[in-house]
Design a protein around this motif. Structure first.
Motif, PDB file in Angstrom:
ATOM      1  N   ILE A 115       0.836  -1.203   0.000  1.00 17.09           N
ATOM      2  CA  ILE A 115       0.000   0.000   0.000  1.00 17.09           C
ATOM      3  C   ILE A 115       0.878   1.262   0.000  1.00 17.09           C
ATOM      4  CG2 ILE A 115      -1.781   1.274   1.263  1.00 17.09           C
ATOM      5  CD1 ILE A 115      -2.553  -1.436   2.536  1.00 17.09           C
ATOM      6  N   SER A 116       1.913   1.220   0.837  1.00  7.80           N
ATOM      7  CA  SER A 116       2.794   2.406   0.909  1.00  7.80           C
ATOM      8  C   SER A 116       4.178   1.983   1.375  1.00  7.80           C
ATOM      9  CB  SER A 116       2.214   3.453   1.872  1.00  7.80           C
ATOM     10  OG  SER A 116       2.149   2.909   3.180  1.00  7.80           O
ATOM     11  N   VAL A 117       5.157   2.777   0.993  1.00 12.67           N
ATOM     12  CA  VAL A 117       6.548   2.525   1.405  1.00 12.67           C
ATOM     13  C   VAL A 117       7.088   3.828   1.986  1.00 12.67           C
ATOM     14  CG1 VAL A 117       8.860   1.804   0.657  1.00 12.67           C
ATOM     15  CG2 VAL A 117       6.825   0.870  -0.478  1.00 12.67           C
ATOM     16  N   GLY A 118       7.732   3.751   3.121  1.00 15.07           N
ATOM     17  CA  GLY A 118       8.251   4.960   3.749  1.00 15.07           C
ATOM     18  C   GLY A 118       9.635   4.734   4.331  1.00 15.07           C
ATOM     19  N   LEU A 119      10.217   5.823   4.804  1.00 12.52           N
ATOM     20  CA  LEU A 119      11.552   5.743   5.397  1.00 12.52           C
ATOM     21  C   LEU A 119      11.502   6.409   6.767  1.00 12.52           C
ATOM     22  CD1 LEU A 119      14.376   4.703   4.476  1.00 12.52           C
ATOM     23  CD2 LEU A 119      14.923   7.074   3.865  1.00 12.52           C
ATOM     24  N   GLN A 120      11.891   5.685   7.785  1.00 12.25           N
ATOM     25  CA  GLN A 120      11.892   6.220   9.143  1.00 12.25           C
ATOM     26  C   GLN A 120      13.352   6.478   9.558  1.00 12.25           C
ATOM     27  OE1 GLN A 120       9.976   3.425  11.707  1.00 12.25           O
ATOM     28  NE2 GLN A 120       7.900   4.189  11.245  1.00 12.25           N
TER      29      GLN A 120
END
Lengths: 249, 137
Positions: free
Chosen positions: B45-50
């Motif tokens: 659904i979504s890809v992020g960077l923390q």
């Protein structure tokens, strides 16, 4: 030499020689009437249905007979056996025993051989094709049932594909389906072969049975019986009156 | 006798009507089948960077499993293999009805592409693996 005696007042004269001759004759006559009897017991194999003719006059079916002392002629017979013609001597006031096994008649021995041959032919012509047809029929039915079961199993396993949720089971199911397809194919081949064999054997059996209709069991013709019964006339066979007699000319 | 034979033959002919209409090669539509060829049933659904702590980055993937494609309801685990370092991780469902998962790839290098094989794991066996690649940014 003469001897005189009176009957009333009349004097009669008889020679002594004539008297002696008369007395001797009287003794012989009495002796003849006083001839002794003896019993003869017969132990014949087969013991249940043998018959005999005594002195060419009396046909009997019994295990013992009382006869006058002396030698008597016996013709002994039983169904399927040969006639045995023998003389037996019976002594006065005694019981004699006679044992023997009646031999089978040559006609009966030949008939048994013929029957054995017939049985083999009968088996070959009727039993074997019939059994073969029934056997192949059962084989065809079993093959058809097996074919149906194989088809059902394939369809059942095919339906499982739509429901399973475990990847490993789905992979195994595909292997099983391959096996089911092979089983169905071989079952189909077996149905074709067994049905073909059944049809061929049924037609062959029908043909052989039609040909075998002419086969008939040969009835045993007991010639010894005819000969034995012809020795003495037995009115009982005609149902008129009881008693045995023989005409002598 | 011929009558009996005729009946038997009729039965045999009727019984011989079964057909093998199963084509195994066509059995590829069950999504749990490792040979499944249909559309993807796992979507990112979504890809992020923390960043936590500062200077340390983690790639976060929000994943959804399309349970509407299931032939029957079942429980499973989401299986993720990072192809960059071949690490594997199984993510358990929080509840049987929840089909969304969060996967975190810890300590990634910013600007590097990371590839993942995503599949479902049911009773120690996996479904088809779908490869997804994302750059950590």
């Amino acid at each position: 030499m003469d001897m005189d005696f009176y009957i009333g007042s009349k004097r009669t004269s008889i020679s002594i020689k004539l008297a002696l001759v008369s007395i001797f004759g009287l003794v012989q006559l009495l002796g003849a009437f006083a001839q002794g009897t003896g019993e003869l017991r017969l132990n014949i194999d087969p013991g249940h249905n043998f018959q005999f003719i005594l002195d060419d006059q009396f046909r009997m079916q019994q295990h013992s007979v009382k006869v006058s002392s002396g030698t008597h002629n016996f013709k002994i017979w039983a169904p399927e056996r040969a006639i045995v013609d023998t003389n037996l001597t019976v002594f006065s006031d005694s019981t004699a025993f006679f044992s023997m096994e009646l031999p089978f008649s040559p006609e009966y021995v030949q008939w048994k051989k013929d029957m054995s041959t017939f049985q083999r032919k009968f088996t070959l012509y009727k039993v074997v094709p019939s059994v073969l047809t029934v056997g192949t029929g059962i084989w065809a039915i079993v093959s058809a049932v097996n074919y149906k079961n194989s088809s059902d199993q394939l369809q059942d396993n095919r339906a499982k594909y739509d429901e399973l949720v475990v990847p490993r089971e789905l992979s195994d199911l595909k292997v099983q389906l391959e096996q089911d397809k092979d089983d169905l194919s071989s079952a189909e081949t077996q149905v074709v072969i067994s049905t073909s064999v059944f049809v061929v054997s049924a037609v062959a059996t029908w043909y052989i049975l039609n040909r075998a209709k002419s086969m008939e069991v040969r009835v045993f013709n007991d010639k010894a019986k005819l000969e034995f019964e012809g020795l003495v006339y037995d009115p009982r066979q005609q149902g008129s009156f009881a008693g045995n007699f023989k005409l002598k000319f | 006798m011929m009558k009996w034979v005729s009946y038997l033959l009729l039965v045999l002919m009727l019984s011989a009507c079964y057909k093998d209409d199963v084509v195994i090669e066509d059995l590829t539509y069950n999504m749990f089948d490792p040979d499944y060829t249909g559309p993807a049933f796992i979507e990112v659904i979504s890809v992020g960077l923390q960043q936590n702590p500062p200077g340390v980055y983690h790639q976060v993937l929000n994943i959804r499993v399309k349970d509407e494609l299931f032939p029957n309801p079942t429980t499973y685990k989401l299986f993720v293999e990072c192809l960059n370092d071949t690490t594997e991780e199984e993510i358990i469902q929080q509840l049987p009805d929840i089909h969304e998962f969060t996967y975190i790839k810890y300590d990634v290098e910013q600007g590097t592409e990371y590839c993942y094989d995503l599949s479902l794991r049911v009773e120690f066996s996996n479904t088809r693996r779908d490869e997804h690649c994302y750059t950590a940014q």
